[in-house]
Enzyme design. Structure first.
Site, PDB file in Angstrom:
ATOM      1  N   ARG A  36      75.609   9.345  15.428  1.00  0.00           N
ATOM      2  CA  ARG A  36      74.280   9.006  15.936  1.00  0.00           C
ATOM      3  C   ARG A  36      73.157   9.599  15.093  1.00  0.00           C
ATOM      4  O   ARG A  36      72.056   9.072  15.064  1.00  0.00           O
ATOM      5  CB  ARG A  36      74.143   9.458  17.389  1.00  0.00           C
ATOM      6  CG  ARG A  36      74.316  10.938  17.622  1.00  0.00           C
ATOM      7  CD  ARG A  36      74.309  11.273  19.103  1.00  0.00           C
ATOM      8  NE  ARG A  36      74.562  12.677  19.351  1.00  0.00           N
ATOM      9  CZ  ARG A  36      74.667  13.210  20.565  1.00  0.00           C
ATOM     10  NH1 ARG A  36      74.526  12.429  21.626  1.00  0.00           N
ATOM     11  NH2 ARG A  36      74.900  14.494  20.720  1.00  0.00           N
ATOM     12  N   ASP A  61      75.922   5.878  19.078  1.00  0.00           N
ATOM     13  CA  ASP A  61      75.815   6.859  20.157  1.00  0.00           C
ATOM     14  C   ASP A  61      76.755   6.394  21.257  1.00  0.00           C
ATOM     15  O   ASP A  61      76.491   5.393  21.921  1.00  0.00           O
ATOM     16  CB  ASP A  61      74.377   6.935  20.665  1.00  0.00           C
ATOM     17  CG  ASP A  61      74.189   7.938  21.783  1.00  0.00           C
ATOM     18  OD1 ASP A  61      75.198   8.465  22.309  1.00  0.00           O
ATOM     19  OD2 ASP A  61      73.025   8.204  22.161  1.00  0.00           O
ATOM     20  N   ASN A  88      86.838  10.133  18.282  1.00  0.00           N
ATOM     21  CA  ASN A  88      86.791  11.562  17.982  1.00  0.00           C
ATOM     22  C   ASN A  88      85.565  12.252  18.572  1.00  0.00           C
ATOM     23  O   ASN A  88      85.612  13.448  18.857  1.00  0.00           O
ATOM     24  CB  ASN A  88      86.821  11.750  16.468  1.00  0.00           C
ATOM     25  CG  ASN A  88      86.497  13.167  16.046  1.00  0.00           C
ATOM     26  OD1 ASN A  88      87.304  14.077  16.196  1.00  0.00           O
ATOM     27  ND2 ASN A  88      85.277  13.365  15.539  1.00  0.00           N
ATOM     28  N   TYR A 164      85.027  20.764  29.986  1.00  0.00           N
ATOM     29  CA  TYR A 164      85.665  20.259  28.777  1.00  0.00           C
ATOM     30  C   TYR A 164      87.143  19.973  29.003  1.00  0.00           C
ATOM     31  O   TYR A 164      87.640  18.894  28.676  1.00  0.00           O
ATOM     32  CB  TYR A 164      85.479  21.254  27.634  1.00  0.00           C
ATOM     33  CG  TYR A 164      86.141  20.823  26.350  1.00  0.00           C
ATOM     34  CD1 TYR A 164      85.587  19.803  25.575  1.00  0.00           C
ATOM     35  CD2 TYR A 164      87.311  21.428  25.906  1.00  0.00           C
ATOM     36  CE1 TYR A 164      86.192  19.394  24.399  1.00  0.00           C
ATOM     37  CE2 TYR A 164      87.918  21.032  24.730  1.00  0.00           C
ATOM     38  CZ  TYR A 164      87.353  20.015  23.975  1.00  0.00           C
ATOM     39  OH  TYR A 164      87.969  19.625  22.816  1.00  0.00           O
ATOM     40  N   THR A 199      85.441  24.489  14.299  1.00  0.00           N
ATOM     41  CA  THR A 199      84.345  23.527  14.215  1.00  0.00           C
ATOM     42  C   THR A 199      83.162  24.080  15.006  1.00  0.00           C
ATOM     43  O   THR A 199      83.269  25.108  15.683  1.00  0.00           O
ATOM     44  CB  THR A 199      84.736  22.163  14.813  1.00  0.00           C
ATOM     45  OG1 THR A 199      84.886  22.287  16.239  1.00  0.00           O
ATOM     46  CG2 THR A 199      86.043  21.652  14.212  1.00  0.00           C
TER      47      THR A 199
END
Length: 241
Positions: A36, A61, A88, A164, A199
C-alpha cells in the site's frame, strides 16, 4: 513448474514478503509486488529489477475493497493472469496483548488485515487462479496460531499476543475451508509458518532471517500437482493445528 509463471505477493515491499518475491523471481517468475505504501513499493520493485527479477508494482491495501478490486484488474491487464497468490500482509496490533487488557478495537483491526484481508484478496484473485494450469495459494500463518502447541505441556510459546495469535488460528481455519471448497479443482492452498523471523512485526527480535522465513512460502508456491492442500507447514514439516 510448467505454466506457473506469474505470482502476486501481498506485503512484499519489505521483510519476508520481499524475500518471497525475490525467491520466486529468481525462479524466472514474473512477480507482482503488492503493497500500500507507494514509495516502499517502488523501491522494492526497483531493487528486485536490479537483481534481475521481472517485478511490477501492485498498489494494494488488503483492508480496502476498492483497492483489492483495482489490484485484480491491474494484474489481469498487466500480467494477463495469475498462477500463485501469497497472502503475506499482516499486522500484530502491537504488544503486549493479554486477554484481560486487550482493546476490542485491536482485535478488529488485526482480524481485518490478517483474516478478512486474506479472504478479500483471495476471492478477488480466484477467477484468474482458476484459469491457471497449476494454481497455488499460500497463506502466511504462524505457529503461535496452533492451539495444539499452546495446550501441549512443556511447550513455551512465549508471551501471548492474543489478537495476533487468534487471527492466525482463524486464518488456519479459513485455509482449511478454502481447501475443502476447492477440493474438486487443481488449486492447492496451504498455510505456512516462517518461524521466528526478525522483522519489524516483532521489533527484529526473531532468530531467523527474512530469507529463511520466506523459504516455506516458496516451497508451498512451487508444490507439484499431487502436493498437499489444506495443510499447515514449516521448514520441518507439518505444524499441528
Amino acid at each position: 513448474m510448467s505454466g506457473r509463471t506469474i505470482a502476486l505477493v501481498t506485503g512484499a515491499n519489505k521483510g519476508i514478503g520481499y524475500e518471497i518475491a525475490a525467491g520466486l523471481g529468481s525462479l524466472g517468475w514474473r512477480v507482482g509486488v503488492g503493497a500500500r505504501d507507494q514509495q516502499r513499493r517502488e523501491n522494492a520493485v526497483a531493487k528486485l529489477r536490479a537483481a534481475g527479477v521481472d517485478a511490477f508494482g501492485v498498489p494494494l491495501d488488503v483492508d480496502d475493497d476498492a483497492s483489492v478490486a483495482a489490484a485484480a484488474e491491474l494484474v489481469a491487464d498487466h500480467a494477463g493472469g495469475l498462477d500463485v497468490l501469497v497472502n503475506n500482509a499482516a499486522i500484530t496490533g502491537g504488544v503486549p496483548q493479554t486477554p484481560t487488557t486487550l482493546d476490542p478495537a485491536t482485535v478488529r483491526a488485526v482480524v481485518e488485515t490478517n483474516v478478512i484481508g486474506v479472504v478479500r484478496v483471495t476471492n478477488a484473485m480466484l477467477p484468474m487462479l482458476r484459469s491457471s494450469a497449476a494454481p497455488r495459494i499460500v497463506n502466511m500463518s504462524s505457529s503461535v496460531g496452533s492451539l495444539a502447541l499452546h495446550t501441549t505441556p512443556g511447550v513455551d510459546m512465549g508471551p501471548v499476543p492474543t489478537a495476533y495469535l487468534a487471527s492466525k488460528t482463524f486464518l488456519n481455519a479459513v485455509t482449511v475451508q478454502y481447501a475443502k471448497e476447492l477440493g474438486g479443482t487443481n488449486i492447492l492452498i496451504n498455510s505456512g509458518c516462517p518461524g521466528f523471523t526478525a522483522t519489524d512485526l516483532n521489533g527484529f527480535q526473531g532468530t531467523r532471517t527474512p530469507r529463511q522465513g520466506a523459504a516455506i512460502a516458496i516451497r508451498l508456491a512451487t508444490l507439484p500437482d499431487d502436493g498437499p492442500t489444506g495443510g499447515f507447514f514449516d521448514d520441518d514439516g507439518t505444524v499441528p493445528w
